[in-house]
Design an enzyme around this catalytic site. Structure first.
Site, PDB file in Angstrom:
ATOM      1  N   ASN A 114       0.868  -1.181   0.000  1.00 27.14           N
ATOM      2  CA  ASN A 114       0.000   0.000   0.000  1.00 27.14           C
ATOM      3  C   ASN A 114       0.903   1.229   0.000  1.00 27.14           C
ATOM      4  O   ASN A 114       1.511   1.554   1.015  1.00 27.14           O
ATOM      5  CB  ASN A 114      -0.889  -0.032   1.256  1.00 27.14           C
ATOM      6  CG  ASN A 114      -1.744   1.217   1.394  1.00 27.14           C
ATOM      7  OD1 ASN A 114      -1.804   2.048   0.484  1.00 27.14           O
ATOM      8  ND2 ASN A 114      -2.400   1.364   2.541  1.00 27.14           N
ATOM      9  N   TRP A 115       0.964   1.874  -1.160  1.00 24.97           N
ATOM     10  CA  TRP A 115       1.895   3.007  -1.290  1.00 24.97           C
ATOM     11  C   TRP A 115       1.317   4.311  -0.727  1.00 24.97           C
ATOM     12  O   TRP A 115       2.002   5.334  -0.713  1.00 24.97           O
ATOM     13  CB  TRP A 115       2.306   3.182  -2.761  1.00 24.97           C
ATOM     14  CG  TRP A 115       3.204   2.082  -3.237  1.00 24.97           C
ATOM     15  CD1 TRP A 115       3.804   1.114  -2.463  1.00 24.97           C
ATOM     16  CD2 TRP A 115       3.628   1.828  -4.582  1.00 24.97           C
ATOM     17  NE1 TRP A 115       4.557   0.286  -3.243  1.00 24.97           N
ATOM     18  CE2 TRP A 115       4.471   0.694  -4.552  1.00 24.97           C
ATOM     19  CE3 TRP A 115       3.379   2.440  -5.808  1.00 24.97           C
ATOM     20  CZ2 TRP A 115       5.062   0.169  -5.710  1.00 24.97           C
ATOM     21  CZ3 TRP A 115       3.963   1.921  -6.956  1.00 24.97           C
ATOM     22  CH2 TRP A 115       4.799   0.799  -6.903  1.00 24.97           C
ATOM     23  N   LYS A 116       0.064   4.284  -0.346  1.00 27.94           N
ATOM     24  CA  LYS A 116      -0.590   5.464   0.251  1.00 27.94           C
ATOM     25  C   LYS A 116      -0.366   6.697  -0.648  1.00 27.94           C
ATOM     26  O   LYS A 116      -0.295   6.552  -1.867  1.00 27.94           O
ATOM     27  CB  LYS A 116      -0.088   5.668   1.678  1.00 27.94           C
ATOM     28  CG  LYS A 116      -0.229   4.373   2.520  1.00 27.94           C
ATOM     29  CD  LYS A 116       0.004   4.552   3.976  1.00 27.94           C
ATOM     30  CE  LYS A 116      -0.167   3.212   4.696  1.00 27.94           C
ATOM     31  NZ  LYS A 116      -0.010   3.288   6.129  1.00 27.94           N
TER      32      LYS A 116
ATOM     33  N   HIS B 188      -9.509   1.483   4.997  1.00 23.98           N
ATOM     34  CA  HIS B 188      -8.241   1.651   5.727  1.00 23.98           C
ATOM     35  C   HIS B 188      -8.457   2.625   6.890  1.00 23.98           C
ATOM     36  O   HIS B 188      -9.208   3.595   6.763  1.00 23.98           O
ATOM     37  CB  HIS B 188      -7.165   2.181   4.769  1.00 23.98           C
ATOM     38  CG  HIS B 188      -5.788   2.076   5.347  1.00 23.98           C
ATOM     39  ND1 HIS B 188      -5.322   2.943   6.301  1.00 23.98           N
ATOM     40  CD2 HIS B 188      -4.794   1.175   5.142  1.00 23.98           C
ATOM     41  CE1 HIS B 188      -4.090   2.592   6.644  1.00 23.98           C
ATOM     42  NE2 HIS B 188      -3.751   1.516   5.951  1.00 23.98           N
TER      43      HIS B 188
ATOM     44  N   GLU C  57      -6.711   4.950   7.956  1.00 24.44           N
ATOM     45  CA  GLU C  57      -6.394   6.349   7.643  1.00 24.44           C
ATOM     46  C   GLU C  57      -7.588   7.040   6.996  1.00 24.44           C
ATOM     47  O   GLU C  57      -7.765   8.249   7.123  1.00 24.44           O
ATOM     48  CB  GLU C  57      -5.149   6.401   6.737  1.00 24.44           C
ATOM     49  CG  GLU C  57      -3.895   6.080   7.542  1.00 24.44           C
ATOM     50  CD  GLU C  57      -2.759   5.463   6.747  1.00 24.44           C
ATOM     51  OE1 GLU C  57      -2.817   5.438   5.509  1.00 24.44           O
ATOM     52  OE2 GLU C  57      -1.808   4.994   7.401  1.00 24.44           O
TER      53      GLU C  57
ATOM     54  N   GLU D  87      -5.175  -4.549  10.973  1.00 18.56           N
ATOM     55  CA  GLU D  87      -4.121  -3.549  11.133  1.00 18.56           C
ATOM     56  C   GLU D  87      -4.378  -2.761  12.417  1.00 18.56           C
ATOM     57  O   GLU D  87      -5.231  -1.857  12.426  1.00 18.56           O
ATOM     58  CB  GLU D  87      -4.126  -2.562   9.959  1.00 18.56           C
ATOM     59  CG  GLU D  87      -3.791  -3.184   8.634  1.00 18.56           C
ATOM     60  CD  GLU D  87      -3.217  -2.163   7.653  1.00 18.56           C
ATOM     61  OE1 GLU D  87      -2.131  -2.429   7.129  1.00 18.56           O
ATOM     62  OE2 GLU D  87      -3.825  -1.102   7.435  1.00 18.56           O
TER      63      GLU D  87
ATOM     64  N   GLY E 116       3.030   2.474  10.740  1.00 24.39           N
ATOM     65  CA  GLY E 116       4.106   3.456  10.562  1.00 24.39           C
ATOM     66  C   GLY E 116       4.985   3.631  11.789  1.00 24.39           C
ATOM     67  O   GLY E 116       5.830   4.522  11.832  1.00 24.39           O
TER      68      GLY E 116
ATOM     69  N   SER F  22       3.681  -2.054  10.359  1.00 19.34           N
ATOM     70  CA  SER F  22       5.135  -2.130  10.572  1.00 19.34           C
ATOM     71  C   SER F  22       5.738  -3.481  10.194  1.00 19.34           C
ATOM     72  O   SER F  22       6.639  -3.986  10.874  1.00 19.34           O
ATOM     73  CB  SER F  22       5.477  -1.743  12.016  1.00 19.34           C
ATOM     74  OG  SER F  22       5.132  -0.390  12.244  1.00 19.34           O
TER      75      SER F  22
ATOM     76  N   GLY G  19       2.925  -1.145   4.332  1.00 20.12           N
ATOM     77  CA  GLY G  19       2.946   0.276   3.987  1.00 20.12           C
ATOM     78  C   GLY G  19       4.363   0.722   3.664  1.00 20.12           C
ATOM     79  O   GLY G  19       4.887   0.490   2.573  1.00 20.12           O
ATOM     80  N   GLY G  20       5.020   1.348   4.633  1.00 19.55           N
ATOM     81  CA  GLY G  20       6.351   1.946   4.442  1.00 19.55           C
ATOM     82  C   GLY G  20       7.355   1.041   3.742  1.00 19.55           C
ATOM     83  O   GLY G  20       8.081   1.479   2.847  1.00 19.55           O
TER      84      GLY G  20
HETATM   85  P1  13P Z   1       3.172   0.445   7.711  1.00 22.37           P
HETATM   86  O1  13P Z   1       3.631  -0.850   7.119  1.00 22.37           O
HETATM   87  O2  13P Z   1       3.939   1.624   7.228  1.00 22.37           O
HETATM   88  O3  13P Z   1       3.077   0.363   9.207  1.00 22.37           O
HETATM   89  O4  13P Z   1       1.682   0.677   7.170  1.00 22.37           O
HETATM   90  C1  13P Z   1       0.762  -0.332   7.308  1.00 22.37           C
HETATM   91  C2  13P Z   1      -0.451   0.015   6.541  1.00 22.37           C
HETATM   92  O5  13P Z   1      -1.168   0.935   6.890  1.00 22.37           O
HETATM   93  C3  13P Z   1      -0.700  -0.749   5.311  1.00 22.37           C
HETATM   94  O6  13P Z   1      -1.998  -0.524   4.847  1.00 22.37           O
END
Ligand code: 13P
Length: 255
Positions: free
Chosen positions: A9-11, A96, A98, A166, A172, A213, A234-235
Site C-alpha cells: 500500500n503506497w498510500k 483503511h 487512515e 491492522e 508506521g 510495521s 505500507g512503508g
Molecule cells: P506500515 O507498514 O507503514 O506500518 O503501514 C501499514 C499500513 O497501513 C498498510 O496498509
C-alpha cells in the site's frame, strides 16, 4: 489461494513517475525461479495506468487504495469501482484506518464498497483494527467484531474476500505487535466470520492478513501463524529492496 498474499500500500507517497520506477525495480527483482506468493501493488490513482504497464508483464496484480461507494454519477472528485476495473485493478483496499479517521469513512460506506468491489470482480481487502485508546479501554475485540460484521452485512455471494487486521497504533511505528497477538485477533475474526458464513465459506473463500510495521525482518513471524495468510505492507513497500526481501522470505518459506 494457498500462496501467501503480499500487498504493498503506497498510500499518498509516490508520484506517477516515482511509482513507475519503484514498480520496475520490484518486477526486475522478482525471484527468477518464479514467485510462490500473490503480490499486489496499490499505487495512488494517477499512477495506476503507469504501474499497470509495468506489472502486466509480471505475476504482480494491481490494486487500488480506495474507491467511492456509489456506482457512478455526480460525485465530483471521486473514482468508481468500474473505472478501477478498466485500468486493470483486480484488488482494492477498503476501509483503511487512515480513511476511517481522516475522512470519517463509516461502516455503512465500507459495506457498500465491499458490495461494489464484488460486483466488479475486484477482491476487497477490508481493513479492521483498533485504535490505541480502544485497546486501552478494553474495546479491542468489540471494535474488530463490529468492523467485520458491518463490512459484511448482506454480503452473501462472493468467490473471495480478504480481511486485513491492522492495529491502528502500530501503523508506521516501525515496531509491529507480537505475532501471537495477531494470531489471536485472527482467531477472533474467524469466530466472527463463522457467525455469518458456513465453515466451508470461511475456510475456502476468506483470507486474513496482518498489517502494521511489517518488514523483511519480521514478516515470517506473522505468516508462520496458522491463521495469517499474508501481509499488508505500507512503508516497507516503498523501498524495493525491502519489499523484495519480504517476497523472497515468503517465497522461500512457501517452497
Ligand atoms: P506500515 O507498514 O507503514 O506500518 O503501514 C501499514 C499500513 O497501513 C498498510 O496498509
Amino acid at each position: 489461494m494457498d500462496f501467501p498474499i503480499i500487498i504493498g500500500n503506497w498510500k499518498m507517497n509516490l508520484t506517477p513517475h516515482e511509482s513507475e520506477m519503484v514498480a520496475k525495480k520490484i518486477v526486475a527483482g522478482l525471484p527468477s525461479q518464479g514467485v510462490s506468493a500473490e503480490i499486489v501493488l496499490c499505487p495512488s490513482f494517477p499512477a495506476l495506468e503507469k504501474v499497470a504497464r509495468v506489472t502486466v508483464q509480471s505475476s504482480i496484480a494491481l490494486g487500488a487504495q480506495n474507491f467511492f461507494w456509489q456506482e457512478s454519477g455526480s460525485y465530483t472528485g471521486e473514482v468508481s469501482a468500474k473505472m478501477l476495473k478498466e485500468v486493470g485493478c483486480s484488488w482494492s483496499i477498503i476501509g483503511h484506518s487512515e480513511r476511517r479517521i481522516n475522512l470519517r469513512e463509516t461502516d455503512s460506506e465500507i459495506n457498500k464498497k465491499v458490495k461494489l468491489a464484488l460486483a466488479y470482480d475486484i477482491v476487497p481487502v477490508i481493513c479492521v483494527g483498533e485504535k490505541y485508546e480502544e485497546r486501552e479501554g478494553g474495546q479491542k475485540d468489540f471494535v474488530i467484531m463490529r468492523e467485520v460484521t458491518s463490512a459484511l452485512k448482506g454480503v452473501d455471494k462472493f468467490s473471495r474476500l480478504v480481511i486485513a487486521y491492522e492495529p491502528v497504533w502500530v501503523i508506521g511505528r516501525g515496531e509491529a505487535i507480537d505475532p501471537e497477538e495477531a494470531q489471536s485477533v485472527a482467531t477472533l475474526i474467524k469466530y466472527t466470520l463463522r457467525d455469518i458464513y458456513s465453515h466451508e465459506v470461511v475456510e475456502k473463500k476468506i483470507q486474513i492478513l496482518y498489517g502494521g510495521s511489517v518488514d523483511d525482518q519480521n514478516v515470517n513471524q506473522f505468516v508462520d501463524q496458522e491463521l495469517i495468510k499474508g501481509v499488508l505492507v505500507g512503508g516497507s513497500s516503498l523501498k524495493p529492496e525491502i519489499f523484495l526481501g519480504i517476497i523472497n522470505r515468503l517465497t522461500s518459506n512457501a517452497n
